[in-house]
Every structure is written in structure tokens, then in C-alpha cells.
Design a protein around this motif. Sequence first.
Motif, mmCIF file in Angstrom:
data_model
loop_
_atom_site.group_PDB
_atom_site.id
_atom_site.type_symbol
_atom_site.label_atom_id
_atom_site.label_comp_id
_atom_site.label_asym_id
_atom_site.label_seq_id
_atom_site.Cartn_x
_atom_site.Cartn_y
_atom_site.Cartn_z
ATOM 1 N N VAL A 65 0.856 -1.200 0.000
ATOM 2 C CA VAL A 65 0.000 0.000 0.000
ATOM 3 C C VAL A 65 0.889 1.246 0.000
ATOM 4 C CG1 VAL A 65 -1.549 1.366 1.468
ATOM 5 C CG2 VAL A 65 -2.041 -1.053 1.059
ATOM 6 N N ARG A 66 1.970 1.160 0.738
ATOM 7 C CA ARG A 66 2.870 2.316 0.843
ATOM 8 C C ARG A 66 3.607 2.588 -0.469
ATOM 9 N NH1 ARG A 66 6.685 1.191 5.386
ATOM 10 N NH2 ARG A 66 7.905 0.170 3.783
ATOM 11 N N ASP A 67 4.102 1.504 -1.105
ATOM 12 C CA ASP A 67 4.910 1.749 -2.318
ATOM 13 C C ASP A 67 4.077 1.686 -3.606
ATOM 14 O OD1 ASP A 67 4.644 -0.960 -3.086
ATOM 15 O OD2 ASP A 67 6.566 -1.544 -2.225
ATOM 16 N N GLY A 68 2.796 1.359 -3.478
ATOM 17 C CA GLY A 68 1.916 1.384 -4.638
ATOM 18 C C GLY A 68 1.902 0.093 -5.442
ATOM 19 N N SER A 69 2.600 -0.943 -4.975
ATOM 20 C CA SER A 69 2.665 -2.189 -5.753
ATOM 21 C C SER A 69 1.462 -3.098 -5.514
ATOM 22 C CB SER A 69 3.970 -2.951 -5.443
ATOM 23 O OG SER A 69 4.023 -3.301 -4.065
ATOM 24 N N LEU A 70 0.578 -2.734 -4.613
ATOM 25 C CA LEU A 70 -0.598 -3.576 -4.344
ATOM 26 C C LEU A 70 -1.609 -3.452 -5.480
ATOM 27 C CD1 LEU A 70 -1.858 -5.406 -2.081
ATOM 28 C CD2 LEU A 70 -3.261 -3.422 -1.519
ATOM 29 N N PRO A 71 -1.962 -4.574 -6.118
ATOM 30 C CA PRO A 71 -2.979 -4.499 -7.177
ATOM 31 C C PRO A 71 -4.321 -4.037 -6.601
ATOM 32 C CG PRO A 71 -1.806 -6.603 -7.248
ATOM 33 C CD PRO A 71 -1.419 -5.932 -5.959
ATOM 34 N N ALA A 72 -5.049 -3.263 -7.408
ATOM 35 C CA ALA A 72 -6.334 -2.735 -6.945
ATOM 36 C C ALA A 72 -7.286 -3.869 -6.556
ATOM 37 C CB ALA A 72 -6.957 -1.859 -8.036
ATOM 38 N N GLY A 73 -7.206 -4.990 -7.266
ATOM 39 C CA GLY A 73 -8.102 -6.110 -6.962
ATOM 40 C C GLY A 73 -7.871 -6.665 -5.569
ATOM 41 N N ALA A 74 -6.606 -6.750 -5.153
ATOM 42 C CA ALA A 74 -6.297 -7.242 -3.811
ATOM 43 C C ALA A 74 -6.815 -6.258 -2.764
ATOM 44 C CB ALA A 74 -4.783 -7.435 -3.664
ATOM 45 N N PHE A 75 -6.649 -4.977 -3.040
ATOM 46 C CA PHE A 75 -7.154 -3.976 -2.095
ATOM 47 C C PHE A 75 -8.679 -4.054 -1.998
ATOM 48 C CE2 PHE A 75 -8.591 0.184 -0.685
ATOM 49 C CZ PHE A 75 -7.780 0.382 0.428
ATOM 50 N N ASP A 76 -9.334 -4.227 -3.135
ATOM 51 C CA ASP A 76 -10.800 -4.279 -3.134
ATOM 52 C C ASP A 76 -11.310 -5.510 -2.383
ATOM 53 O OD1 ASP A 76 -10.881 -1.912 -4.513
ATOM 54 O OD2 ASP A 76 -11.304 -2.806 -6.463
ATOM 55 N N THR A 77 -10.633 -6.630 -2.580
ATOM 56 C CA THR A 77 -11.006 -7.842 -1.821
ATOM 57 C C THR A 77 -10.923 -7.550 -0.338
ATOM 58 O OG1 THR A 77 -10.213 -9.323 -3.543
ATOM 59 C CG2 THR A 77 -10.309 -10.236 -1.307
ATOM 60 N N TRP A 78 -9.819 -6.949 0.049
ATOM 61 C CA TRP A 78 -9.624 -6.630 1.465
ATOM 62 C C TRP A 78 -10.709 -5.647 1.961
ATOM 63 C CZ3 TRP A 78 -8.994 -1.985 3.764
ATOM 64 C CH2 TRP A 78 -8.767 -2.046 5.147
ATOM 65 N N LEU A 79 -11.025 -4.647 1.142
ATOM 66 C CA LEU A 79 -11.981 -3.611 1.568
ATOM 67 C C LEU A 79 -13.373 -4.219 1.828
ATOM 68 C CD1 LEU A 79 -11.892 -0.450 1.898
ATOM 69 C CD2 LEU A 79 -12.948 -0.345 -0.347
ATOM 70 N N VAL A 80 -13.807 -5.079 0.937
ATOM 71 C CA VAL A 80 -15.128 -5.711 1.089
ATOM 72 C C VAL A 80 -15.146 -6.573 2.356
ATOM 73 C CG1 VAL A 80 -16.695 -7.426 0.082
ATOM 74 C CG2 VAL A 80 -15.685 -5.651 -1.366
ATOM 75 N N LEU A 113 2.051 4.653 5.980
ATOM 76 C CA LEU A 113 2.175 6.084 5.698
ATOM 77 C C LEU A 113 3.361 6.390 4.781
ATOM 78 C CD1 LEU A 113 1.438 7.711 9.192
ATOM 79 C CD2 LEU A 113 0.260 8.261 7.054
ATOM 80 N N PRO A 114 3.299 7.372 3.897
ATOM 81 C CA PRO A 114 2.130 8.208 3.612
ATOM 82 C C PRO A 114 1.118 7.538 2.695
ATOM 83 C CG PRO A 114 3.946 8.880 2.208
ATOM 84 C CD PRO A 114 4.498 7.785 3.089
ATOM 85 N N GLY A 115 1.456 6.365 2.162
ATOM 86 C CA GLY A 115 0.566 5.664 1.240
ATOM 87 C C GLY A 115 0.793 6.138 -0.181
ATOM 88 N N ALA A 116 0.798 5.171 -1.114
ATOM 89 C CA ALA A 116 0.885 5.535 -2.529
ATOM 90 C C ALA A 116 -0.372 6.333 -2.899
ATOM 91 C CB ALA A 116 0.977 4.263 -3.373
ATOM 92 N N PRO A 117 -0.283 7.184 -3.933
ATOM 93 C CA PRO A 117 -1.430 8.040 -4.262
ATOM 94 C C PRO A 117 -2.753 7.280 -4.372
ATOM 95 C CG PRO A 117 0.473 8.713 -5.540
ATOM 96 C CD PRO A 117 0.893 7.488 -4.778
ATOM 97 N N ALA A 118 -2.737 6.086 -4.927
ATOM 98 C CA ALA A 118 -3.993 5.338 -5.120
ATOM 99 C C ALA A 118 -4.655 4.974 -3.788
ATOM 100 C CB ALA A 118 -3.719 4.069 -5.926
#
Length: 207
Positions: free
Chosen positions: A26-41, A139-144
Motif C-alpha cells: 500500500v505504501r509503495d503502490g505495488s498492491l494491485p487494486a483487486g487485492a485492495f478491493d477484496t480486502w476492503l469488502v 504512511l504516507p501511502g501511494a497516491p492510489a
Amino acid sequence: MPVAELLQRHPEIWRGATAHPFLTAVRDGSLPAGAFDTWLVQDARFVADLLRFQARLLARAPRPAQAVLAGGLVALVEELAWFEEQAAARGLDLTAPALPATAAYAELLQRLDAADVPVALTALWTIERTYLDAWTTALPGAPAYREFVEHWTVPGFAGYVAGLEAAADAVGGGRDAVFLDVVAAEVAFWDMALGDGALGDGAVQSA
Ligand SMILES: Cc1ncc(CN)c(N)n1
């Protein structure tokens, strides 16, 4: 034992939960959006489970712990609304079924209904302290992902975690077993989002 001592007593598992590859990605921006979305749900489901656990805990909490628990409940209701907004913006279905780590964490929360109040308060403090420290690592988190990292590292959340610490200490919390159970559940939750190898082989093991 003050609950904060648990962090020093179990540094490796603590680091595994709060410096997990999910967070560094999450910090360096290498996390695919799909993995983040799975986690968010799944996290929205967890927050709903936590709200129910905390409501039950408030009903049996000693008088000095009531204010911090009640304030936390209001914050969780607001958090659920925020998750709904985020999910709508990202086109996510919050009614998706619970994945195994989410279901296992919900079962842990249900088991804690039968635990005494010091153990349950230690668990709640561990849940929130782990989350705070984990997002602080990102922190600070990649822009996405910056909006999310900022949301979970605000001073108000740190103040809430400090209030839970005081409530747990006041009733003689500081139990190793429940701390370890909760931190293991947190690690499993991060792992879950990377379960499809989102960061490549070995990413989870390198925590
Ligand atoms: C898995 C997990 N742990 C803790 C929190 C903090 N409420 C959360 N939202 N999700």
C-alpha cells in the motif's frame, strides 16, 4: 501487566501484523487494486461483526469503560457508512460472502462474548492498536491508497486507542493468550487479500 507490555513480549508476531507485505505494498503502490478491493469488502464485513461484539461488550462493561466503548460504537456506525461510500465509488459489492479469515475472526469475536471483561477489553484494544500501527506503517501511502491510509491514521483514532488502553489497564487486562489470538487473526486477514499471490510467490512469507 499493562496491555502495552504485550507488544514487547511478542515482537515477532506483532511485526508480522503491523509490517505485513500488504501494508508495504500500500505504501509503495505495488498492491494491485483487486487485492485492495477484496480486502476492503471483507473489512466492511469485519467492521459489522466488530460493531455487534462491541455492543455486547458495552452491555456488560464496568462503568468507567462505558464512555470509550459507546464512543467507539458511534464511530463504527460512521465507519460502516464510509465503507458503503467507498464501495459504491469503486463499484464493489459489499454483500459478497465472507472469506475464511473473515469468518474465523467473526467466530473469535463470538467466543469472546464468553470471556471475562478484562480479556474482552484486552482483545478490543489489541484489535484497534494493531490496525492503527499497521496503517501507520503504510504512511504516507501511494497516491492510489493515500485517502485510506490517512483515514486510519488520524489523531482521533490514536486517541480512541489510548482510551481503550486505559480501560483495559483499569480492569487488569494484559492477557497473552487473547493478544496472540487477535494478532494471529489480523495477520490472517492481511494474508487473505494476498491469497491469490497478488504480490508474487513468497510475498506473505517475507513478513
Ligand atoms: C481486520 C480489522 N482489524 C481492525 C479494524 C479496526 N476497526 C478493522 N477495521 N479491520
